[in-house]
Design a protein around this motif. Structure first.
Motif, PDB file in Angstrom:
ATOM      1  N   ARG A 167     -44.148  32.080   0.361  1.00  0.00           N
ATOM      2  CA  ARG A 167     -42.758  31.635   0.195  1.00  0.00           C
ATOM      3  C   ARG A 167     -41.980  32.587  -0.703  1.00  0.00           C
ATOM      4  O   ARG A 167     -40.778  32.772  -0.531  1.00  0.00           O
ATOM      5  N   SER A 168     -42.664  33.204  -1.666  1.00  0.00           N
ATOM      6  CA  SER A 168     -41.993  34.134  -2.577  1.00  0.00           C
ATOM      7  C   SER A 168     -41.389  35.309  -1.824  1.00  0.00           C
ATOM      8  O   SER A 168     -40.405  35.902  -2.280  1.00  0.00           O
ATOM      9  N   VAL A 169     -41.956  35.655  -0.669  1.00  0.00           N
ATOM     10  CA  VAL A 169     -41.425  36.760   0.128  1.00  0.00           C
ATOM     11  C   VAL A 169     -40.046  36.412   0.674  1.00  0.00           C
ATOM     12  O   VAL A 169     -39.110  37.205   0.607  1.00  0.00           O
ATOM     13  N   ILE A 170     -39.898  35.205   1.233  1.00  0.00           N
ATOM     14  CA  ILE A 170     -38.625  34.813   1.829  1.00  0.00           C
ATOM     15  C   ILE A 170     -37.547  34.667   0.762  1.00  0.00           C
ATOM     16  O   ILE A 170     -36.367  34.932   0.993  1.00  0.00           O
ATOM     17  N   GLU A 171     -37.933  34.256  -0.444  1.00  0.00           N
ATOM     18  CA  GLU A 171     -36.953  34.094  -1.510  1.00  0.00           C
ATOM     19  C   GLU A 171     -36.313  35.417  -1.881  1.00  0.00           C
ATOM     20  O   GLU A 171     -35.183  35.464  -2.352  1.00  0.00           O
ATOM     21  N   ARG A 172     -37.040  36.519  -1.683  1.00  0.00           N
ATOM     22  CA  ARG A 172     -36.473  37.840  -1.902  1.00  0.00           C
ATOM     23  C   ARG A 172     -35.811  38.374  -0.629  1.00  0.00           C
ATOM     24  O   ARG A 172     -34.704  38.917  -0.665  1.00  0.00           O
ATOM     25  N   ALA A 173     -36.468  38.195   0.514  1.00  0.00           N
ATOM     26  CA  ALA A 173     -35.990  38.786   1.762  1.00  0.00           C
ATOM     27  C   ALA A 173     -34.744  38.115   2.301  1.00  0.00           C
ATOM     28  O   ALA A 173     -33.983  38.729   3.043  1.00  0.00           O
ATOM     29  N   ILE A 174     -34.505  36.862   1.930  1.00  0.00           N
ATOM     30  CA  ILE A 174     -33.369  36.140   2.471  1.00  0.00           C
ATOM     31  C   ILE A 174     -32.044  36.786   2.066  1.00  0.00           C
ATOM     32  O   ILE A 174     -31.016  36.625   2.717  1.00  0.00           O
ATOM     33  N   VAL A 175     -32.077  37.556   0.971  1.00  0.00           N
ATOM     34  CA  VAL A 175     -30.883  38.268   0.511  1.00  0.00           C
ATOM     35  C   VAL A 175     -30.550  39.401   1.472  1.00  0.00           C
ATOM     36  O   VAL A 175     -29.381  39.694   1.728  1.00  0.00           O
ATOM     37  N   ARG A 176     -31.572  40.019   2.026  1.00  0.00           N
ATOM     38  CA  ARG A 176     -31.375  41.184   2.883  1.00  0.00           C
ATOM     39  C   ARG A 176     -31.359  40.845   4.370  1.00  0.00           C
ATOM     40  O   ARG A 176     -30.640  41.464   5.153  1.00  0.00           O
ATOM     41  N   TYR A 177     -32.167  39.861   4.763  1.00  0.00           N
ATOM     42  CA  TYR A 177     -32.291  39.520   6.174  1.00  0.00           C
ATOM     43  C   TYR A 177     -31.774  38.098   6.428  1.00  0.00           C
ATOM     44  O   TYR A 177     -31.794  37.253   5.537  1.00  0.00           O
ATOM     45  N   ASN A 178     -31.354  37.832   7.643  1.00  0.00           N
ATOM     46  CA  ASN A 178     -30.935  36.497   8.040  1.00  0.00           C
ATOM     47  C   ASN A 178     -32.167  35.715   8.498  1.00  0.00           C
ATOM     48  O   ASN A 178     -32.419  35.556   9.686  1.00  0.00           O
ATOM     49  N   LEU A 179     -32.941  35.253   7.517  1.00  0.00           N
ATOM     50  CA  LEU A 179     -34.207  34.599   7.816  1.00  0.00           C
ATOM     51  C   LEU A 179     -34.211  33.170   7.294  1.00  0.00           C
ATOM     52  O   LEU A 179     -33.404  32.802   6.433  1.00  0.00           O
ATOM     53  N   GLN A 180     -35.119  32.384   7.806  1.00  0.00           N
ATOM     54  CA  GLN A 180     -35.328  31.034   7.306  1.00  0.00           C
ATOM     55  C   GLN A 180     -36.827  30.767   7.229  1.00  0.00           C
ATOM     56  O   GLN A 180     -37.615  31.453   7.874  1.00  0.00           O
ATOM     57  N   TYR A 181     -37.196  29.794   6.425  1.00  0.00           N
ATOM     58  CA  TYR A 181     -38.617  29.470   6.345  1.00  0.00           C
ATOM     59  C   TYR A 181     -38.837  28.003   6.695  1.00  0.00           C
ATOM     60  O   TYR A 181     -37.935  27.168   6.593  1.00  0.00           O
ATOM     61  N   HIS A 182     -40.050  27.710   7.121  1.00  0.00           N
ATOM     62  CA  HIS A 182     -40.424  26.381   7.569  1.00  0.00           C
ATOM     63  C   HIS A 182     -41.643  25.957   6.753  1.00  0.00           C
ATOM     64  O   HIS A 182     -42.709  26.576   6.861  1.00  0.00           O
ATOM     65  N   GLU A 183     -41.483  24.943   5.934  1.00  0.00           N
ATOM     66  CA  GLU A 183     -42.581  24.478   5.099  1.00  0.00           C
ATOM     67  C   GLU A 183     -43.659  23.809   5.941  1.00  0.00           C
ATOM     68  O   GLU A 183     -43.379  23.186   6.958  1.00  0.00           O
ATOM     69  N   ILE A 184     -44.890  23.963   5.497  1.00  0.00           N
ATOM     70  CA  ILE A 184     -46.039  23.383   6.191  1.00  0.00           C
ATOM     71  C   ILE A 184     -46.740  22.454   5.215  1.00  0.00           C
ATOM     72  O   ILE A 184     -47.126  22.863   4.114  1.00  0.00           O
ATOM     73  N   SER A 185     -46.907  21.207   5.591  1.00  0.00           N
ATOM     74  CA  SER A 185     -47.483  20.223   4.671  1.00  0.00           C
ATOM     75  C   SER A 185     -48.985  20.401   4.488  1.00  0.00           C
ATOM     76  O   SER A 185     -49.554  19.948   3.508  1.00  0.00           O
ATOM     77  N   ASP A 186     -49.614  21.074   5.429  1.00  0.00           N
ATOM     78  CA  ASP A 186     -51.065  21.262   5.385  1.00  0.00           C
ATOM     79  C   ASP A 186     -51.468  22.052   4.138  1.00  0.00           C
ATOM     80  O   ASP A 186     -51.090  23.210   3.970  1.00  0.00           O
ATOM     81  N   LYS A 187     -52.235  21.433   3.245  1.00  0.00           N
ATOM     82  CA  LYS A 187     -52.667  22.097   2.009  1.00  0.00           C
ATOM     83  C   LYS A 187     -53.595  23.276   2.293  1.00  0.00           C
ATOM     84  O   LYS A 187     -53.817  24.131   1.434  1.00  0.00           O
ATOM     85  N   PHE A 188     -54.134  23.320   3.501  1.00  0.00           N
ATOM     86  CA  PHE A 188     -54.992  24.433   3.913  1.00  0.00           C
ATOM     87  C   PHE A 188     -54.267  25.765   3.791  1.00  0.00           C
ATOM     88  O   PHE A 188     -54.874  26.806   3.593  1.00  0.00           O
ATOM     89  N   LEU A 189     -52.925  25.733   3.888  1.00  0.00           N
ATOM     90  CA  LEU A 189     -52.149  26.958   3.876  1.00  0.00           C
ATOM     91  C   LEU A 189     -51.554  27.275   2.511  1.00  0.00           C
ATOM     92  O   LEU A 189     -50.631  28.078   2.386  1.00  0.00           O
ATOM     93  N   ARG A 190     -52.067  26.651   1.477  1.00  0.00           N
ATOM     94  CA  ARG A 190     -51.744  27.058   0.104  1.00  0.00           C
ATOM     95  C   ARG A 190     -52.935  27.863  -0.405  1.00  0.00           C
ATOM     96  O   ARG A 190     -54.066  27.378  -0.390  1.00  0.00           O
ATOM     97  N   THR A 191     -52.693  29.091  -0.829  1.00  0.00           N
ATOM     98  CA  THR A 191     -53.832  29.970  -1.122  1.00  0.00           C
ATOM     99  C   THR A 191     -53.723  30.604  -2.503  1.00  0.00           C
ATOM    100  O   THR A 191     -52.659  31.115  -2.879  1.00  0.00           O
ATOM    101  N   PRO A 192     -54.790  30.564  -3.290  1.00  0.00           N
ATOM    102  CA  PRO A 192     -54.778  31.207  -4.608  1.00  0.00           C
ATOM    103  C   PRO A 192     -54.735  32.733  -4.491  1.00  0.00           C
ATOM    104  O   PRO A 192     -55.283  33.305  -3.552  1.00  0.00           O
ATOM    105  N   THR A 193     -54.068  33.365  -5.441  1.00  0.00           N
ATOM    106  CA  THR A 193     -54.130  34.822  -5.586  1.00  0.00           C
ATOM    107  C   THR A 193     -55.178  35.119  -6.651  1.00  0.00           C
ATOM    108  O   THR A 193     -55.149  34.556  -7.750  1.00  0.00           O
ATOM    109  N   LEU A 194     -56.102  35.993  -6.321  1.00  0.00           N
ATOM    110  CA  LEU A 194     -57.228  36.297  -7.204  1.00  0.00           C
ATOM    111  C   LEU A 194     -57.144  37.732  -7.711  1.00  0.00           C
ATOM    112  O   LEU A 194     -56.650  38.619  -7.012  1.00  0.00           O
ATOM    113  N   PHE A 195     -57.634  37.940  -8.916  1.00  0.00           N
ATOM    114  CA  PHE A 195     -57.853  39.298  -9.417  1.00  0.00           C
ATOM    115  C   PHE A 195     -59.356  39.487  -9.477  1.00  0.00           C
ATOM    116  O   PHE A 195     -60.065  38.717 -10.118  1.00  0.00           O
TER     117      PHE A 195
END
Length: 298
Positions: A237-265
């Motif tokens: 989602r962080s990508v669209i929050e930046r890209a929406i300024v430059r592109y005419n884009l929209q995002y669609h939320e997905i309720s499935d928790k399977f698609l929430r993913t941790p970022t690891l180091f």
């Protein structure tokens, strides 16, 4: 064996070509060939099969490559350990996903450079699988990847999480479920990308076969093609929050928790955690917990 000979051999092995290794090391090609021949003579074995397409490692060459990676890493690490006096400085090699590099990393790097200007930081982008292999082969000191990652030789640190959403052009209607993707072209990163794997696994669980998959190497390529109406993609989602300024884009939320993913180091467990690495992890954790305006992320 001379350490420089091992470095030359490893460059040839990684590049798959004496010519490319010579260019990378800024050596004369004949000098590289002589050093490899001397190494083979010293070890009394053939390390490389040479042909018109380049070189291929022999069984002995493969074995030496594994040891050369460890020897060179330990030599460099010894220098870091001896000189490490709790003040971050020296070389730091970081890997990152394309999306993390585009959205999160600029602010992490700005904070880090401001605090520790004596660190010489280099960046490599790639898929999760590519970055895991680079860390395991001692080519990177650490890398940002997407979960899941499980390897006995890696220290895995969760620094944040990304909510994955479907991104489309503004003219496309609502996508309120996976069934709406059945007739759409899906724009994805190359094989090895965790987001792509998440999308494919999700659709497989739902029994859906997409009409078409188109593979890209960069985030900008995917966003540009979404803007052109070519298809949709699953991205943080962080990508669209930046890209929406430059592109005419929209995002669609997905309720499935399977698609929430941790970022690891990730980093190797057997590598010395320098002050430079420790502070990079600390700053990354702080930056992942706030947005661009400095507000905490819930």
């Amino acid at each position: 064996m001379d350490i420089r000979d091992l470095q030359i051999f490893l460059a040839v092995a990684n590049e798959g070509s004496i010519t490319r290794a010579a260019e990378k090391l800024e050596y004369v090609q004949s000098s590289i060939s002589i050093r490899i021949q001397q190494l083979e003579s010293e070890l009394k074995t053939v390390l490389l099969h040479r042909n018109r397409q380049g070189i291929r490692l022999t069984t002995s060459g493969e074995a030496l490559k594994s040891y050369a990676e460890k020897i060179i890493f330990l030599t460099q690490e010894a220098e870091r350990v001896v000189s490490d006096n709790s003040i971050p400085r020296g070389r730091l090699r970081i890997g990152s996903l394309e999306t993390t590099a585009a959205i999160r990393l600029p602010f992490i790097l700005a904070d880090y450079h401001k605090s520790y200007p004596e660190v010489d930081l280099t960046l490599k982008t790639g898929t999760t699988e590519e970055l895991v292999q680079s860390v395991l082969k001692y080519e990177l000191d650490g890398a940002f990847v997407a979960a899941p990652v499980d390897h006995a030789e890696l220290e895995i640190i969760e620094v944040g999480a990304e909510e994955l959403v479907l991104i489309s052009r503004g003219q496309i209607g609502s996508i309120d479920g996976p069934d709406k993707l059945r007739n759409l072209t899906l724009l994805v990163f190359r094989v090895g990308c965790s987001y792509r794997r998440k999308l494919e696994d999700w659709l497989h669980l739902e029994g859906i076969i997409p009409a078409k998959l188109m593979e890209f190497g960069t985030l900008e390529g995917i966003l540009g093609c979404i803007y052109a109406g070519l298809g949709v993609s699953l991205l943080p989602r962080s990508v669209i929050e930046r890209a929406i300024v430059r592109y005419n884009l929209q995002y669609h939320e997905i309720s499935d928790k399977f698609l929430r993913t941790p970022t690891l180091f990730i980093r190797r467990k057997d590598s010395y955690k320098t002050a430079a690495v420790s502070e990079f992890i600390n700053i990354s954790r702080k930056r992942f917990s706030i947005d661009e305006s400095g507000r905490p992320i819930s």
